[in-house]
Design a protein around this motif. Structure first.
Motif, short mmCIF file in Angstrom:
data_model
loop_
_atom_site.label_atom_id
_atom_site.label_comp_id
_atom_site.label_asym_id
_atom_site.label_seq_id
_atom_site.Cartn_x
_atom_site.Cartn_y
_atom_site.Cartn_z
N ASN A 277 -74.94 -10.86 82.58
CA ASN A 277 -74.21 -10.22 83.71
C ASN A 277 -72.86 -9.44 83.20
OD1 ASN A 277 -75.90 -11.18 85.48
ND2 ASN A 277 -74.68 -12.99 85.97
N ARG A 278 -72.75 -8.36 83.75
CA ARG A 278 -71.51 -7.56 83.29
C ARG A 278 -70.51 -8.30 84.09
NH1 ARG A 278 -68.72 -3.38 86.08
NH2 ARG A 278 -67.37 -2.37 84.94
N LYS A 279 -70.53 -8.60 85.20
CA LYS A 279 -69.39 -9.11 86.13
C LYS A 279 -69.41 -10.53 86.19
CE LYS A 279 -68.44 -7.08 89.93
NZ LYS A 279 -68.43 -6.80 91.48
N ILE A 280 -68.41 -11.39 85.93
CA ILE A 280 -68.39 -12.93 86.04
C ILE A 280 -67.64 -13.60 87.16
CG2 ILE A 280 -68.28 -15.19 84.87
CD1 ILE A 280 -68.75 -12.08 82.90
N THR A 289 -64.76 -8.16 84.15
CA THR A 289 -66.15 -7.37 83.68
C THR A 289 -65.79 -7.35 82.34
OG1 THR A 289 -64.88 -5.16 84.18
CG2 THR A 289 -66.22 -6.15 85.85
N ILE A 290 -67.07 -7.34 81.75
CA ILE A 290 -67.05 -7.41 80.24
C ILE A 290 -67.85 -5.95 79.72
CG2 ILE A 290 -67.82 -8.48 78.05
CD1 ILE A 290 -67.70 -11.11 79.39
N ILE A 325 -59.23 -18.61 81.00
CA ILE A 325 -60.22 -19.69 80.41
C ILE A 325 -61.45 -19.10 80.34
CG2 ILE A 325 -61.12 -21.91 81.10
CD1 ILE A 325 -58.26 -22.32 82.47
N GLU A 326 -62.04 -18.39 81.35
CA GLU A 326 -63.42 -17.77 81.38
C GLU A 326 -63.59 -16.61 80.18
OE1 GLU A 326 -67.13 -17.63 82.18
OE2 GLU A 326 -65.72 -18.97 83.42
N ILE A 327 -62.61 -15.96 79.76
CA ILE A 327 -62.69 -15.06 78.74
C ILE A 327 -63.04 -15.79 77.46
CG2 ILE A 327 -61.56 -13.34 77.61
CD1 ILE A 327 -60.21 -12.36 80.13
N ALA A 328 -62.16 -16.73 77.21
CA ALA A 328 -62.24 -17.56 76.04
C ALA A 328 -63.76 -18.15 75.83
CB ALA A 328 -61.26 -18.59 75.87
N LYS A 329 -64.30 -18.77 77.12
CA LYS A 329 -65.59 -19.23 77.08
C LYS A 329 -66.49 -18.18 76.82
CE LYS A 329 -68.83 -20.94 80.54
NZ LYS A 329 -69.00 -21.57 81.92
N GLN A 330 -66.47 -17.03 77.41
CA GLN A 330 -67.32 -15.96 77.28
C GLN A 330 -67.57 -15.10 76.20
OE1 GLN A 330 -70.04 -15.06 79.44
NE2 GLN A 330 -69.20 -16.46 80.76
#
Length: 394
Positions: A277-280, A289-290, A325-330
């Motif tokens: 997914n592009r959007k989390i 979005t990544i 926190i989510e960015i580090a995980k992704q």
């Protein structure tokens, strides 16, 4: 509980690192695609490109590899890449010259591999850097006395003319490090002996880098992976053999589940699907979005459905914190490498920026890859560089 799950279907292998039921790292390996990153070759210089201070090198693969002047000149400082502009590529390389190189970035549909004469040989406790006098240490080892002890220990036991990066797993170790240095230097000496063979007059592979599974085991052996689950008999036998040879793996439970699908454990298929997914979405209602481009990865933070209950600044900070926190995980989960730019929601208070950067660094410490947080730019964009674990992601 840390588990490694390896599912093989025909030529496709899925490799999952799971912590307490949560997928933290995911890789796909295609047995029909030869991974070259980390391999060491004797190459032959084919063409010199003076205008780019570079050369093309034949390493025996379909496409010639590319090398820049800075990757030929001796490395003076591990943290700097500046070179003397008065030096010309023709001063250090000529057509037909044999050259010992390591693949730093794998080839793709458009480009050949990028190679360097700066060799890195990873082992359990150090990364050997031949032909340098640089001894450096993982930033994750923060205790100053331990840092000094480890640097002194390595300096006393490494051969003159070799350098090393001391890995996080070296903390608290002594005899294991001495043995590790001996083993990796022996491996390097074998490579050198083959490379100087006068009969060797064409490009040749001298060292095959470790597989994804081997790399995970080397990096995490000291963190005690408790269980490895595989569905392939050949993979199972290979792991059991590795366990017998390496005493640090003796407590790992290796299980063979001869089923086509073993990913139903912890609903891992659902977790894998989210990686695409592009959007989390974030718990608070915001989202990130990544977007990956050839040059960099751009991550955008948005408030989404979250409106907050207090003032605007607190709302923005809450979304940015959850996003961090989510960015580090992704980054770890997707094995995103290269330059990463994060466009946070604008924060007016400088203290909030400092705190967000602090949280980001803390969360990134969980990642076993090399990461540099450059901080906020003048345009208020957070800049990060991350070295990917496996080349198939880039």
């Amino acid at each position: 509980m840390t588990e490694l799950i390896i599912q093989t279907n025909n030529d496709q292998k899925q490799i999952l690192l799971v912590e307490n039921g949560v997928l933290v790292e995911y890789y796909e390996e295609n047995n029909s695609i030869i991974r070259k990153e980390g391999n060491i070759y004797i190459g032959i210089v084919k063409d010199i490109i003076k205008g780019m201070q570079s050369a093309f090198v034949d390493i025996g693969t379909e496409k010639n590899s590319f090398i820049h002047l800075k990757d030929i000149l001796p490395k003076v400082d591990e943290t700097k890449e500046k070179i003397d502009n008065s030096i010309d590529i023709t001063d250090v390389a000529e057509q037909g010259q044999k050259i010992l190189v390591q693949v730093k970035k794998d080839s793709n549909d458009k480009k050949g591999a990028r190679v360097s004469t700066h060799i890195n040989l990873p082992s359990k406790y150090i990364v050997l850097m031949p032909n340098t006098d640089i001894i450096t240490i993982s930033q994750k080892i923060e205790d100053e006395k331990e840092r000094e002890r480890l640097i002194t220990l390595v300096k006393e036991n490494i051969t003159q003319g070799n350098g090393a990066i001391i890995r996080t797993s070296a903390q608290g170790k002594k005899e294991e490090i001495i043995e590790d240095i001996k083993n990796i230097e022996n491996k390097w000496n074998e490579i050198i002996q083959t490379s100087v063979d006068p009969k060797l007059n064409k490009a040749k592979l001298l060292y095959q880098s470790e597989s994804i599974v081997e790399k995970i085991l080397i990096d995490l052996s000291d963190k005690e992976i408790e269980r490895i689950i595989v569905n392939d008999k050949e993979e199972y036998n290979k792991l059991k053999n590795t366990q017998e040879i390496n005493k640090e793996y003796k407590n790992i439970k290796i299980e063979l589940q001869e089923k086509e699908i073993i990913l139903d454990v912890y609903d891992l298929n659902k977790q894998i699907e989210k990686i695409k997914n592009r959007k989390i979405w974030l718990k608070c209602g915001g989202f990130i979005t990544i977007d990956k481009t050839e040059a960099l990865t751009a991550i955008d933070v948005n408030t989404g459905k979250y409106t907050g209950t207090r003032n605007l600044e607190q709302t923005i900070f809450k979304v940015n914190k959850e996003a961090t926190i989510e960015i580090a995980k992704q980054l770890r989960l997707r094995d995103i490498g290269g330059i990463v730019i994060i466009d946070y929601i604008d924060m007016k208070d400088q203290k909030d920026k400092v705190l967000i950067e602090k949280i980001l660094k803390e969360e990134l410490n969980k990642d076993r890859s090399k990461i540099q947080v450059e901080g906020f730019t003048k345009l208020d964009l957070m800049e990060i560089t991350r070295k990917h674990i496996c080349s198939h992601k880039d």
